[in-house]
Design a protein around this motif. Sequence first.
Motif, PDB file in Angstrom:
ATOM      1  N   PRO A  53       5.689   8.456  -2.793  1.00 32.26           N
ATOM      2  CA  PRO A  53       4.335   7.964  -3.097  1.00 32.26           C
ATOM      3  C   PRO A  53       4.299   6.765  -4.040  1.00 32.26           C
ATOM      4  N   ASP A  54       5.357   6.527  -4.800  1.00 32.85           N
ATOM      5  CA  ASP A  54       5.364   5.424  -5.775  1.00 32.85           C
ATOM      6  C   ASP A  54       5.849   4.101  -5.194  1.00 32.85           C
ATOM      7  N   LEU A  55       6.341   4.122  -3.950  1.00 36.74           N
ATOM      8  CA  LEU A  55       6.877   2.890  -3.365  1.00 36.74           C
ATOM      9  C   LEU A  55       5.805   2.119  -2.590  1.00 36.74           C
ATOM     10  N   GLU A  56       5.941   0.814  -2.596  1.00 36.33           N
ATOM     11  CA  GLU A  56       5.070  -0.052  -1.796  1.00 36.33           C
ATOM     12  C   GLU A  56       5.276   0.282  -0.318  1.00 36.33           C
ATOM     13  N   ALA A  57       4.180   0.413   0.432  1.00 38.74           N
ATOM     14  CA  ALA A  57       4.280   0.764   1.853  1.00 38.74           C
ATOM     15  C   ALA A  57       3.419  -0.173   2.690  1.00 38.74           C
ATOM     16  N   LEU A  58       4.038  -0.796   3.680  1.00 39.40           N
ATOM     17  CA  LEU A  58       3.339  -1.777   4.511  1.00 39.40           C
ATOM     18  C   LEU A  58       3.198  -1.280   5.942  1.00 39.40           C
ATOM     19  N   GLU A  59       2.086  -1.640   6.557  1.00 38.48           N
ATOM     20  CA  GLU A  59       1.853  -1.247   7.956  1.00 38.48           C
ATOM     21  C   GLU A  59       2.352  -2.346   8.889  1.00 38.48           C
TER      22      GLU A  59
END
Length: 350
Positions: A53-59
């Motif tokens: 949950p703390d990591l940057e996540a891109l679609e």
Amino acid sequence: MKGKKRILVAPLNWGLGHATRCIPIIRALLAHNFEVVLASDGIALQLLKKEFPDLEALELPSYNIAYAKNAKLFKWKLLKDSPKVLKAIKAEKKAIKGIIDTYNITGIISDNRLGLHNKNVPCVFISHQLQVLSGSTTWLSTKMHQKIMQQFDVCWVPDNLGEPNLSGKLGHVDVPELPKKYLGPLSRFHKKDTEITTDLLVILSGPEPQRTFLEVKLLEELKAFKGSIVFVKGIIEEVQTKLQKDHMTIYNFMTSDLLEQTLNESALVLSRSGYTTIMDLAKLEKKAFFIPTPGQFEQEYLAKRLDVLGIVPSCKQEDFTIDKLQAVATSSGLKHFDYDVNYKRLFGLF
């Protein structure tokens, strides 16, 4: 923190296997002082966001791969969908340029996302399929796949180089023009010495509509099972649900920690014969029964191979009855391979 190299980890959204086998890689990157940016779409991205949950996540652009309702039409459905896939690959190639600049990416690890490479940064492709089975067109699908893989700097194969191995002829093909490294089987799980509290663990996964077809069949068939069952539907939702129905505890999904615990506590696992599942069960040294996804040549090959070797019995989806599980008694079950990955050397590429 300044100075940390930032790696983009991007699994294909096709079932959950590509995403889950990236979890140990992501953990290793973080342990070796890299920053990680996650990228995918659909349930694969949802799963990684729940795990990290703390990591940057891109679609990323979706491949929109769906299975045919009729297994015999599976290959032709993929062919029909190929313009959509090619469009998504083109969109990925376009998107990756912007992502590298915006997020200061210094390396890419793509698990079967075909367009995620760029000549300005080191790019890794993760695949156990150096040979892509597609029946009479295996030569063509293999040639096409190898051509795409050659656009990456190296292919990481999650399997043993020699015997014994888990992928058989899929991951052991001589492709001189493709640099490759064998990592040994990848799994997010650890074997624990725990008491067995569940007689049968059912884990469903994979694209629709076949996941639902199997769910309906098993819920009916397993009513007569003598013993306790934990049934994981493999549907990623905002909130985890748990339902008790007679001798069956039904979950929509499980996080890694709970699934690891439940797997360790289960005597027998019933699931698809996806490669990531096989790697997980080998790590935990489990007895299993496989029902390959109808029409998916890779899963059918892996299931048949392990059945012939006397390791894991299997059958076709339409042939499954509760009596088939008796064959597990005379099978050896999956075994763990000691294969220590030198992550420091592996990540030296970046």
